[in-house]
Each structure stands twice: as C-alpha cells, then as structure tokens.
Write a protein that holds these residues in place. Sequence first.
Motif, short mmCIF file in Angstrom:
data_model
loop_
_atom_site.label_atom_id
_atom_site.label_comp_id
_atom_site.label_asym_id
_atom_site.label_seq_id
_atom_site.Cartn_x
_atom_site.Cartn_y
_atom_site.Cartn_z
N GLY A 59 0.82 -1.20 0.00
CA GLY A 59 0.00 0.00 0.00
C GLY A 59 0.86 1.25 0.00
N VAL A 60 0.40 2.27 -0.71
CA VAL A 60 1.13 3.54 -0.82
C VAL A 60 0.15 4.66 -0.57
CG1 VAL A 60 2.52 5.01 -2.31
CG2 VAL A 60 2.70 2.53 -2.52
N GLN A 61 0.51 5.57 0.34
CA GLN A 61 -0.43 6.63 0.73
C GLN A 61 -0.95 7.43 -0.45
OE1 GLN A 61 2.29 8.11 3.90
NE2 GLN A 61 0.41 8.48 5.05
N SER A 62 -0.05 7.79 -1.38
CA SER A 62 -0.46 8.64 -2.48
C SER A 62 -1.37 7.93 -3.48
CB SER A 62 0.78 9.17 -3.23
OG SER A 62 1.54 8.10 -3.76
N GLU A 63 -1.49 6.58 -3.35
CA GLU A 63 -2.33 5.82 -4.28
C GLU A 63 -3.66 5.41 -3.66
OE1 GLU A 63 -1.10 3.69 -7.58
OE2 GLU A 63 -0.76 5.84 -7.71
N MET A 64 -3.91 5.85 -2.41
CA MET A 64 -5.09 5.34 -1.71
C MET A 64 -6.39 5.71 -2.39
SD MET A 64 -4.30 5.59 2.33
CE MET A 64 -5.85 4.80 2.70
N GLY A 70 -3.48 -1.25 -5.72
CA GLY A 70 -2.77 -2.36 -5.07
C GLY A 70 -2.99 -3.67 -5.79
N LEU A 71 -4.21 -3.87 -6.30
CA LEU A 71 -4.51 -5.09 -7.03
C LEU A 71 -3.70 -5.16 -8.32
CD1 LEU A 71 -6.48 -7.37 -6.33
CD2 LEU A 71 -8.10 -6.37 -7.93
N HIS A 72 -3.49 -4.03 -8.95
CA HIS A 72 -2.64 -3.99 -10.15
C HIS A 72 -1.24 -4.49 -9.83
CE1 HIS A 72 -4.66 -1.91 -13.57
NE2 HIS A 72 -5.54 -1.61 -12.63
N GLN A 73 -0.68 -4.02 -8.70
CA GLN A 73 0.66 -4.46 -8.33
C GLN A 73 0.74 -5.98 -8.20
OE1 GLN A 73 2.76 -2.41 -5.08
NE2 GLN A 73 1.09 -0.93 -5.05
N LEU A 74 -0.24 -6.55 -7.51
CA LEU A 74 -0.17 -7.98 -7.19
C LEU A 74 -0.51 -8.85 -8.40
CD1 LEU A 74 0.24 -9.79 -4.56
CD2 LEU A 74 -2.22 -10.10 -4.68
N CYS A 75 -1.54 -8.47 -9.12
CA CYS A 75 -2.12 -9.39 -10.11
C CYS A 75 -1.71 -9.15 -11.56
CB CYS A 75 -3.65 -9.36 -10.02
SG CYS A 75 -4.30 -9.94 -8.44
N SER A 76 -1.16 -7.98 -11.87
CA SER A 76 -0.79 -7.72 -13.26
C SER A 76 0.11 -8.79 -13.86
CB SER A 76 -0.14 -6.34 -13.38
OG SER A 76 -1.10 -5.32 -13.16
N VAL A 130 2.43 -11.67 -0.89
CA VAL A 130 2.93 -10.87 0.22
C VAL A 130 2.48 -9.43 0.00
CG1 VAL A 130 4.99 -10.01 1.37
CG2 VAL A 130 4.90 -12.38 0.59
N VAL A 131 1.70 -8.89 0.94
CA VAL A 131 1.16 -7.54 0.80
C VAL A 131 1.56 -6.73 2.03
CG1 VAL A 131 -0.89 -6.13 0.39
CG2 VAL A 131 -0.80 -8.48 -0.48
N ASP A 132 2.41 -5.73 1.84
CA ASP A 132 2.89 -4.90 2.94
C ASP A 132 2.06 -3.61 3.02
OD1 ASP A 132 4.41 -4.14 5.07
OD2 ASP A 132 6.33 -4.11 4.00
N ASP A 133 2.06 -3.02 4.21
CA ASP A 133 1.37 -1.75 4.45
C ASP A 133 -0.08 -1.78 3.99
OD1 ASP A 133 3.27 -0.19 5.81
OD2 ASP A 133 4.38 0.13 3.96
N VAL A 134 -0.81 -2.75 4.48
CA VAL A 134 -2.23 -2.89 4.12
C VAL A 134 -3.01 -1.65 4.52
CG1 VAL A 134 -4.32 -4.21 4.64
CG2 VAL A 134 -2.18 -5.39 4.17
N ALA A 140 -10.70 -0.45 -2.56
CA ALA A 140 -11.17 -1.46 -3.51
C ALA A 140 -10.23 -2.67 -3.54
CB ALA A 140 -11.29 -0.85 -4.91
N SER A 141 -8.92 -2.41 -3.52
CA SER A 141 -7.96 -3.52 -3.51
C SER A 141 -8.04 -4.29 -2.20
CB SER A 141 -6.53 -2.99 -3.71
OG SER A 141 -6.35 -2.46 -5.00
N ALA A 142 -8.13 -3.55 -1.09
CA ALA A 142 -8.21 -4.22 0.22
C ALA A 142 -9.43 -5.13 0.29
CB ALA A 142 -8.25 -3.18 1.33
N GLN A 143 -10.57 -4.64 -0.20
CA GLN A 143 -11.78 -5.47 -0.17
C GLN A 143 -11.61 -6.73 -1.01
OE1 GLN A 143 -14.73 -2.62 -1.48
NE2 GLN A 143 -15.53 -2.40 0.59
N ALA A 144 -11.08 -6.57 -2.23
CA ALA A 144 -10.94 -7.72 -3.12
C ALA A 144 -9.97 -8.75 -2.55
CB ALA A 144 -10.47 -7.26 -4.50
N LEU A 145 -8.83 -8.28 -2.03
CA LEU A 145 -7.81 -9.21 -1.53
C LEU A 145 -8.27 -9.90 -0.24
CD1 LEU A 145 -4.61 -7.08 -2.23
CD2 LEU A 145 -5.39 -9.10 -3.47
N MET A 146 -8.89 -9.15 0.66
CA MET A 146 -9.36 -9.76 1.91
C MET A 146 -10.53 -10.71 1.64
SD MET A 146 -7.34 -8.78 4.25
CE MET A 146 -6.13 -7.49 4.54
N PHE A 147 -11.37 -10.35 0.69
CA PHE A 147 -12.48 -11.23 0.31
C PHE A 147 -11.92 -12.57 -0.18
CE2 PHE A 147 -15.39 -12.99 -2.82
CZ PHE A 147 -16.62 -12.89 -2.20
#
Length: 911
Positions: A59-64, A70-76, A130-134, A140-147
């Motif tokens: 997670g990055v503050q400026s991208e919140m 975040g989903l782009h980072q993990l799944c692209s 591995v997801v840092d700084d959740v 939207a990313s947090a909901q999808a990943l935690m779901f």
Amino acid sequence: MALRDRRSECEALDRSLKAVRSGESRALVVRGEPGVGKTALLEYLVERASGCRVARAAGVQSEMELPFAGLHQLCSPMLDQLAHLPGPQRDALATTFGLSNGDPPGRLLVGLAVLGLLAEVAREQPLVCVVDDVQWLDRASAQALMFAARRLGAESVAMIFASREPGEEQESDEEESTGLQELVVGGLPDEDARALLGSALPGPVDARVLDRIVGEARGNPLALLELPRGLTPAELAGGFGLPTTMALPKRIEESFRRQLAPLPADSRELLVIAAAEPLGDPVLIWRAAQWLGIGHEAAAPAVAAGLIEIAAQVRFRHPLLRSAVHRAAGVEEWQYAHRALAEAIDPDTDPDRRAWHRAQAAAGPDEDVAAELERSAGRAQSRGGRTAAAAFLERATHLTLQPQRRAERALAAAQAKHQAGAPDTALELLSAASAGPLDPLQRGRLELLRAQIAFTVSRGRDAPPLLLRAAKQLEPLDVRLARETYLDALDAAIFAGPLAGCNGLQETAAAARSAPPSQRPPRAADLLLDGLAVGYTDGFAAGIPTLKRALVAFRSPDLPEEEGLRWLWLTCRIARALWDEEAWEAIVTRFLQLARETGALSVLSLALSARTIAHVFAGELDAAEALGDELHGVTEATGSPFVPYGGLMLAAWRGREEAATDLIDTVLDEAVSRGEGLGLTVTGLATAVLNNGFGRYEEAMVAAERAGEHPEELNASTAWALVELVEAATRIGMPERADDALQQIAKSTGASGTDWGLGIEARCRALTSDGYAAERAYREAIERLGRTRVRGELARGHLLYGEWLRREGRRLDARVQLRTAYEMFTAMGMEAFARRAERELGATGETIRRRPAETGGELTAQEAQVARLVREGLTNPEIGARLFISPRTVEYHLHKIFGKLNITSRRQLRR
C-alpha cells in the motif's frame, strides 16, 4: 536473514509455507506498530519460499484514492491466466484492469475473480502473496484481496498481509481484515534490544544514554537502528535528547529526515520523484528526473547511504522512509515531482494515471486538469471502475473554479461516491454542490440523491419524507423520474412500517397517488406505483387488478435490468401479499439471477433474503440454509449492515429456539435503532411461528398481536402474523379475537382468489368452526394448499386437522393426518412442529419408530451445499461462484463427497 527473538513468528510463517506446499491454503495478517519488524518477517518468508511463486504488493499513501492500484501491483503479472477464468470473472478483471470496456463489475465479482485467478496461478506451483502496508491500500484492492483471503481452501495459496495496529494512523478500512488469523509482532526483549542497538552505534555510549535509547524505543527494531543515526558523538556521550512527547513512528520518521539532510539537492529531488511514483518503475522515474534536469549521478549518494535500492524496481529501505521524503519535501517540490511524472507518462497508454499526477501537481484550480479528470472518470465508468470514477470526479471538483461547473461536478461526484458505497463523502460533496448555482432539475436530482443516501444508510423513518419532497420537486421537471421517486418513497415507507410515524404509509401512498400520469403504455414500475397507491388508499381489492398487471410485467423477459434490480424486491413482497405463490417463485428466481449475474451487491443481499424466505415457505429449509454463506459473503463484501430477515424466518420454522431467539433480539435492536418498522413485524411473526411450533400458544398470541398492531392489507408479514394469531387464539380460548383476525385475513385472501390464499383462509375458518363446517374447511384447506408449493403450510393443515380429529375422538382418522404431518415436518427439518405432531400421535396411542442415526458418511455443511449444487447441474466454476470459493476448493470437496458416499462420478451423485 537474521532476525532477533522472532522464533515464534518465523515458525508461524514456516507453518504457512508447509501447508501451502502440501496443497492447503493459508491467510495471515502480521500486525504491529511501524518499525517493529513486519517487513523483515515478510522478507524472511520470501527467502524461505523456495519452489513457490511469489507475488508482492504494498500500500502507498499517495495511491489510496486510486481504486485497484494495489490489485494492479499484485495481479498484473498473472494476467496470462485470465483466459482460464469463468466468463463473468474474466470480464470483471478485464474491465477492472482496463483491458476492455464493460459494465461496472460489482466488488463481490471482482473479489471472486481475484480468488479464481490466484487459484489458477497456483495450479502450476504454490503461490505466496505478500502484501505490505495494508493500512495504505486503496479500499477497492483491500476489499478484493481480503475477500479472496477469507475464502481460501485447497488452492495452495498463501496470502500474508502486514498492517499496523488499529488506530495507528490507519487510513484504510480496518474492518477489511476482520476474520483472518493474526500474528501480532511485539517489541524485542531488553537483552536483544541492547544487542541490536549496539550493532548500530558507531562507538562507546554512556550507559545512561544507552538506557534512555532502549527505554524510549520500547523494543522497536527500526527505532533501535534508526534513532541513533545522525546524532553526533557529543550527543551520544552527553545525553539523548529526543523529545519524549513525539510518537515513536514520528520520531523514526524524523530520524530518516535527518539522514536526508546531508544529501545533495538533486539526490533529494530524485527521492521525491521516487516517493511520488508508487509502482517503483525505474524507467518512468528516470524519465521524470530527466525532465527536471536530474542526471543518473544523483542516485549514487542516496544508494550509498542505504536509503534506496535501484534495480528492476526502485525500493526504499523502509516504507517510513518514503513517508519521510514526502513530508520533508516542500509543497512546490512535491508538485514538481508529480508534474514531471505526468510529463513522463505516455498519454495514449496510461491517460488516467497521467491525469492523476497532473491533478496532484496542480497548485490551484485548473480547468484543463479538471476536464482531463472528468474524461478519466468517463473511461473508468466504461470499464466498471465506479470507485475510480468517484475519485476522479471528486478531485475534479476541487480543481474547478467556475461556480456552476464546480456544482455540477460536485453533484456528479456525489452520485459516483454513492454508487461506490461512500455515503459520507457523497454527503460532503452534496453540500458543496448545494452551495453552487444549479438549475431546477439539478436541484431536484440533488434532493433525490440526498434522500437515496438516507435510505441506503438507514432503511428507516427518515427516508420517506425526503423522497416525497424530492418527488414533488421533480414533478414539473421530469415526470418519469418523479414517478420513480414516488415509488422509492413507497418502498421506503414499507421498510419504515409502523415506525414511519402516524399514518406514514397511507400519507406516502396518498402523495404518490397525486403523481402525474405515466406515459402510455405504462412501464412495469408505473403499474406497480399506481397499484400500490390505490391499494393503500382505497383498500386492497381496489389495487389488485393493476398490481396483477404489474406482476405480469415484471415477469416479462423484456424487463430492463436496471428496472428489475431496482424494483423486484418490492415486487416479491407484492406477490406474497396477493397470495400468488407462482408469481412469487418466478419473480424471486428472476431477482436473484439478475443480482448475481450483474454483481449488484447493493441488492444481492435483498435478493438472497427474498429467496431464503421463498425456500422456507416451500419447505426447502436445507436450500434456504445453504444461502446463508452466500448472504454472509455479500454483507462481508459490501461492509454494510443487513438485517437477516430470511435467516430469522428459517430459524423460526426450523424450531431452533436458541438461534431464533438470538436473531430475534439482534433484528429487533437493529430495526428499532434505524427506525425500520418492518423489523417489528417480522420479529413478531417469527416469534409467533416459533411458539406455535412448540405449542406455547400464550406467547405466540402476544407476539402475533405485536406483529399485527399496524395491519396493512398489502403487507404479507402482517397477514401471516394474523394467521398465527388465529391458531394461537383458538388454542387459548379467545374465539372473538380469532374471528376478528379471520375477517382481516379474508379481505386479502378472498380478493386474491388463489389456492394459497383461499387455502389459508379455509384453515383459519376451520379453527374457528365446529362439527361438519370445521371438517369441510380442513379438507378444503388441504386440497387447496396441496396444489401449491407452500409445503410447510400444507403440513400444518394436516397437523391441525389431525389434532381436531383426535379431540373429536376419531383416533384412527387422526393418525393418518398426524402421521402425514410428522413425516412432512421431519423431511423438511421443521423440528418443533415435528415434535408437536409426534406428541399428538402419542396421544392417539401410536408410537413413532425413529430411524437409526447415520454417522459414518455424514457430509459437512459445505460438502452438502456442493452436493446439492452438483445435483442441480452446476459446473465447478458455477458452484465456486455461488458459494464464493474457488473451483479447486470445489474439486477438493467433491473428492471428499465421493469418498463418503462411496461413489465415483457426478452422474452417480445426481442420481
């Protein structure tokens, strides 16, 4: 990687890796304060994950505010597996990642698609995510990943999240990680803390200073390593004077800022660009640096100081260092960095991220940037990004100077925020919009949106008057929208019920009846509005012809999706009120299918509850119970509270007293707090059913009277409560009260003319009659109800007839009816009513021979659900989508089902 005193944490991570390598899945949240070692533990996990594929995100503050960043980072990197997903999931991710345009996918569908994608990737080799700084992930990313994490089963996937302690500068929705196993990371013991501090000190330190540092760091490894940096030998020797009032994360960040001070200006500027670019793309960062005249030599001092690492990805030594760079930079310097990044991005390949950087670079209102953001919002909507569109429009509003344009954009942003599930922000934007010059239609839409938000947040007493006011404003401006708003108001008034205020529903209906006439031919919604308005003002019978036409129109295959999603819930209630079980079944099936196919989470919970109640009355209690997991998944995904009316009725008909009582208390408290009077009626009805099942007629009578205190002829729950009241009143010797209730019931059942309605009326008439009239009525009730799907009510008809026959001294005849009732109740799982039938059979002299319990091959609840859906003909991906699990987990359950049932194929299971 050497970690001090982290044996238990490392063992927990090792166990997760072992489970994943053996074909299981694991989800874990590593939680602790900033600097305590969460990131180091994640690095330990990555190093140990040999033979596994590793995917990373942070997670990055400026991208919140950028949804799915975040989903782009993990799944692209995994999108080569997209083709293997079921069509709806594939399309959902394709639109989410901008690969294609399409209708906005619901959050539930995106989460399920992420689960399916991870499962497909893990088919090749175990997958470790591995997801840092959740706490800084976009929602939207947090909901999808935690779901996805909550639904892992047998996919060979590990999802390990690192997050701060709740309340520590948390910016994302902390509830997202609820329900996952947690690994709490604390500070180091004193001995390890001193040893780690010693490794970071440049030379001898006064013992009192050492004690001060150890005490203030509280075992935080990053603090022990970073706080002494930048302090002079004199400061270390003479006393450690950091302010004690500063919070530890701030003090660590201040230490980082001290380390930035000695760097050359161009090195600091390069770090600012890297901090503003969350993906760590070195090509983009160097392109932006070049635009500012910064050469490659600027990186050397920062790399030498260990602040940054530049390879395939640009990474800071610690996330707090990125934050320190951000805070240390002046406003102008930060804006220059974003401007440089915007110039470095190709406007054809990534116009939306470019627009976002331009917006961050804007020093003040900028119509050109606002217009670009507005275009980005349009593109986001076309590919399903409602949340992204809302973020773009909100920022565009802030950058707009011209008052009328600003008000228009604020109104559009509020609408998008409402659709994206952010009602608080939507209301703030509505306030901004209301301050600007709006034309009458825009003003009417503003009031409508304010009322719709009130209804969404709390389906209670506040919404109906707001909706009526909005409808009145819209009448001279947009007749169609005004009529829809009147129907919204009636819907809200039905929810508010007896808590809507004095004659609230009738007043709403009277106002709705004055609405301008609809265009010809009328739409399904027009028929529903007219029928309800007449029915609530002139009586049930007056509204029936129009309402029956509405039911036909809502069953049409040509019904628009939007109209169906908006009104089918209310139409289900009308079908029940008209005692039309055939229309009810067709409409509730259509409603659920439409909500699932479109991923419309805002109504899927209503559709599931309506389907649950329909299953209950059909005696399909196992099918009703199977929907519970799906409903739980939906409410989890939306994060919004939902009153479990379907689950409440299921528990009451089951005769599970403890579960039903808990649900009754919960529903009653929630309904009263929100002003949702429908909850009073439903809890009274459920309590009456439960107590009639147990033969506690006094309690049933009290509950049924409570539910029927505000009789509304178009409220099925009230009518059903009156049916319970007739049974209870006749059992406790109150025939006059039973007769009054029967007269109210007959108004609707007689006008409906259906077997269901007339069968129920006949059963109630039998209870209030004697001799031949009673027997004739019982037989009529059984005959009519036998032609319907309401098997529970039919079984109760046999039970009541059997009880009457026994009291008449006709034991043999009574046994036939009671045995039929007992077998039906037992087969349906209606335990309390089954025991009541068993007691009555015992009174006739017949003993029930119970079947021996089967213990060897019993299926778990989820295995039973999988087996039922296989029998319905669903494929593994379809079952996974229905139960919110991956197809691989469905395969795992099927393997166990085959073993327990001693079969080898789906065909055998269907047989």
